[in-house]
Design a protein around this motif. Structure first.
Motif, PDB file in Angstrom:
ATOM      1  N   ILE A 145       0.538  -1.267  -0.329  1.00 44.12           N
ATOM      2  CA  ILE A 145       0.182  -0.185   0.072  1.00 44.12           C
ATOM      3  C   ILE A 145       0.892   1.286   0.074  1.00 44.12           C
ATOM      4  O   ILE A 145       0.896   2.199  -0.968  1.00 44.12           O
ATOM      5  CB  ILE A 145      -1.135   0.247   1.228  1.00 44.12           C
ATOM      6  N   ASN A 146       1.645   0.903   0.607  1.00 46.67           N
ATOM      7  CA  ASN A 146       2.552   2.593   1.104  1.00 46.67           C
ATOM      8  C   ASN A 146       3.722   2.260  -0.167  1.00 46.67           C
ATOM      9  O   ASN A 146       3.162   3.625  -0.544  1.00 46.67           O
ATOM     10  CB  ASN A 146       3.474   2.448   2.187  1.00 46.67           C
ATOM     11  N   GLN A 147       3.525   1.544  -0.915  1.00 41.95           N
ATOM     12  CA  GLN A 147       4.601   1.928  -2.269  1.00 41.95           C
ATOM     13  C   GLN A 147       3.519   2.522  -3.334  1.00 41.95           C
ATOM     14  O   GLN A 147       4.047   3.345  -3.441  1.00 41.95           O
ATOM     15  CB  GLN A 147       5.255  -0.122  -3.246  1.00 41.95           C
ATOM     16  N   ALA A 148       2.184   2.040  -3.321  1.00 35.31           N
ATOM     17  CA  ALA A 148       1.266   2.941  -3.928  1.00 35.31           C
ATOM     18  C   ALA A 148       1.144   4.208  -4.068  1.00 35.31           C
ATOM     19  O   ALA A 148       1.363   5.144  -4.870  1.00 35.31           O
ATOM     20  CB  ALA A 148       0.104   1.822  -4.200  1.00 35.31           C
ATOM     21  N   TYR A 149       0.818   4.225  -2.899  1.00 37.39           N
ATOM     22  CA  TYR A 149       0.702   5.715  -2.357  1.00 37.39           C
ATOM     23  C   TYR A 149       2.194   6.697  -2.628  1.00 37.39           C
ATOM     24  O   TYR A 149       1.590   7.661  -2.704  1.00 37.39           O
ATOM     25  CB  TYR A 149       0.531   5.917  -0.423  1.00 37.39           C
ATOM     26  N   PHE A 150       3.201   6.182  -2.679  1.00 36.93           N
ATOM     27  CA  PHE A 150       4.800   7.047  -2.429  1.00 36.93           C
ATOM     28  C   PHE A 150       4.140   7.371  -3.831  1.00 36.93           C
ATOM     29  O   PHE A 150       4.860   8.356  -4.381  1.00 36.93           O
ATOM     30  CB  PHE A 150       5.108   6.549  -1.727  1.00 36.93           C
ATOM     31  N   HIS A 201       1.810   6.851  -6.381  1.00 41.30           N
ATOM     32  CA  HIS A 201       0.968   8.613  -6.756  1.00 41.30           C
ATOM     33  C   HIS A 201       1.480   9.806  -6.166  1.00 41.30           C
ATOM     34  O   HIS A 201       1.293  11.169  -6.133  1.00 41.30           O
ATOM     35  CB  HIS A 201       0.078   8.086  -5.915  1.00 41.30           C
ATOM     36  N   GLU A 202       1.711   9.880  -5.093  1.00 46.56           N
ATOM     37  CA  GLU A 202       2.459  10.861  -4.781  1.00 46.56           C
ATOM     38  C   GLU A 202       3.879  11.690  -4.909  1.00 46.56           C
ATOM     39  O   GLU A 202       3.699  13.191  -5.098  1.00 46.56           O
ATOM     40  CB  GLU A 202       2.569  10.787  -2.193  1.00 46.56           C
TER      41      GLU A 202
END
Length: 83
Positions: free
Chosen positions: A45-50, A52-53
């Motif tokens: 999840i953090n990889q996907a969020y990173f 995107h950000e």
């Protein structure tokens, strides 16, 4: 590997296996497996969020760092991010 399969392979009951595992490792095999699954999910999840950000902030896609060949990447520590 299922705890039952592991206990059969070790030649002990699943209860004894869990007790010995907890004595040696500090948690039961089931708890360790659940913790690992949780950590793997959070990392994904953090990889996907990173990603995107990073794209939102820079307008570039986060690729592995490589020597700076992109003038838009100045100030990023000498590394470029392809977009």
């Amino acid at each position: 590997m299922a705890i039952g399969d592991l206990s059969v392979a070790a030649g002990v009951s699943s209860t004894l296996l869990a007790q010995r595992f907890k004595e040696l490792i500090g948690v039961t095999p089931k708890r360790l497996a659940r913790t690992y699954r949780f950590a793997t999910t959070v990392f994904a999840i953090n990889q996907a969020y990173f990603g995107h950000e990073f794209r939102t902030f820079t307008g570039l896609a986060p690729d592995p760092a490589r020597p700076n060949s992109n003038p838009r990447a100045s100030g990023l520590g000498g590394f470029a991010w392809s977009g």
